[in-house]
Scaffold this active site. Sequence first.
Site, PDB file in Angstrom:
ATOM      1  CE1 TYR A  55      33.818  33.214  55.686  1.00 34.03           C
ATOM      2  CE2 TYR A  55      35.464  31.636  54.964  1.00 34.03           C
ATOM      3  CZ  TYR A  55      35.135  32.882  55.471  1.00 34.03           C
ATOM      4  OH  TYR A  55      36.134  33.773  55.774  1.00 34.03           O
ATOM      5  N   GLY A 205      37.681  42.749  44.435  1.00 38.29           N
ATOM      6  CA  GLY A 205      37.771  42.547  42.991  1.00 38.29           C
ATOM      7  C   GLY A 205      38.204  43.763  42.207  1.00 38.29           C
ATOM      8  CG  LEU A 206      38.388  48.739  42.282  1.00 36.61           C
ATOM      9  CD1 LEU A 206      37.205  48.788  41.326  1.00 36.61           C
ATOM     10  CD2 LEU A 206      38.300  49.886  43.268  1.00 36.61           C
ATOM     11  CG  LEU A 207      43.295  46.294  44.066  1.00 38.95           C
ATOM     12  CD1 LEU A 207      43.885  45.983  45.432  1.00 38.95           C
ATOM     13  CD2 LEU A 207      44.141  47.359  43.366  1.00 38.95           C
TER      14      LEU A 207
END
Length: 308
Positions: A55, A205-207
């Site tokens: 990361y 992020g859709l939820l």
Amino acid sequence: METRSIGSLTVSVVGIGCNNFGSKVVGKLDQQRTNEVVAAALDAGVTFFDTADAYGGGASETFLGTALGSRRDEIVLASKFGMRLADDRQGAKPEYVKRAIEASLERLGTDRIDLYMLHKPDPETPIAETLGALGELKAAGKVREIGCSNFSAEQLEEARSSGLPSFVAVQNELSLLNRAAEAEVLPYCAEHGIGFVPYYPLFNGLLTGKYKRGAEPPSNGRITSFADDRKEAIFSEENFDRIERLEAFAGERGHKLLELAFAWLLAKAPVASVIAGSTSPEQIKANAAAASWTLTEDEAAEVDALVA
């Protein structure tokens, strides 16, 4: 906040994914904003922090270690190795495992990693060799528990049956909109007492509820950076049908879609902690609050039907 077990470790049921820390992607977190998010997580009762050497090219570990400072002992620290960092810095060969952890310990500013995970299977290295090296790290006190990510049930069984110190956690994708892990990996974890840590619990992020059918997506949303074909698959009519049904279900019970996404995952016994990336203290608070909703068996079954 409620806690659950991963091997000998005790973790908060809501964790934080640290992939945004130190990222070179525009809009991600510098050291000051990382400090603010980490402080908010600690204040909210979050004790499980998940990072990786991949990361931010290692910057996530550095930023996290700096942000924790003297509060390191208040948390369960997870990191991962094995993704390609350079031609000579990848995989799971024993000599590289030992090299990778020393680099992570230095960046994190700590003397041990509580949960050290192989980020993905290495087809070029027998799993027994990797487990042998990880067992040595445990014996040396540099690692408390070991885990893996992106493993199948068959690969988990190969590791478990090796007779060597084996994985107490597996981190795979699972959400209301990606349920592939339910077929084999989740039942395997339940049978063998392995903690399951779902990543992408909000399906990129859709939820969260911030994406609406027919509306221009927010410019700072994760999905907007994806290739067009991937965005098209995520923003499908079928997915928005599901989202709208789920939002209605949550709203009728005084909750938000994001809270339902967390509650549904935590209703599954093998799930130890739900990790989600956060870029602000406000997101931390929202994620932590989501853990307060406990679905009944009937509610969980109804939700399953809504997304089937």
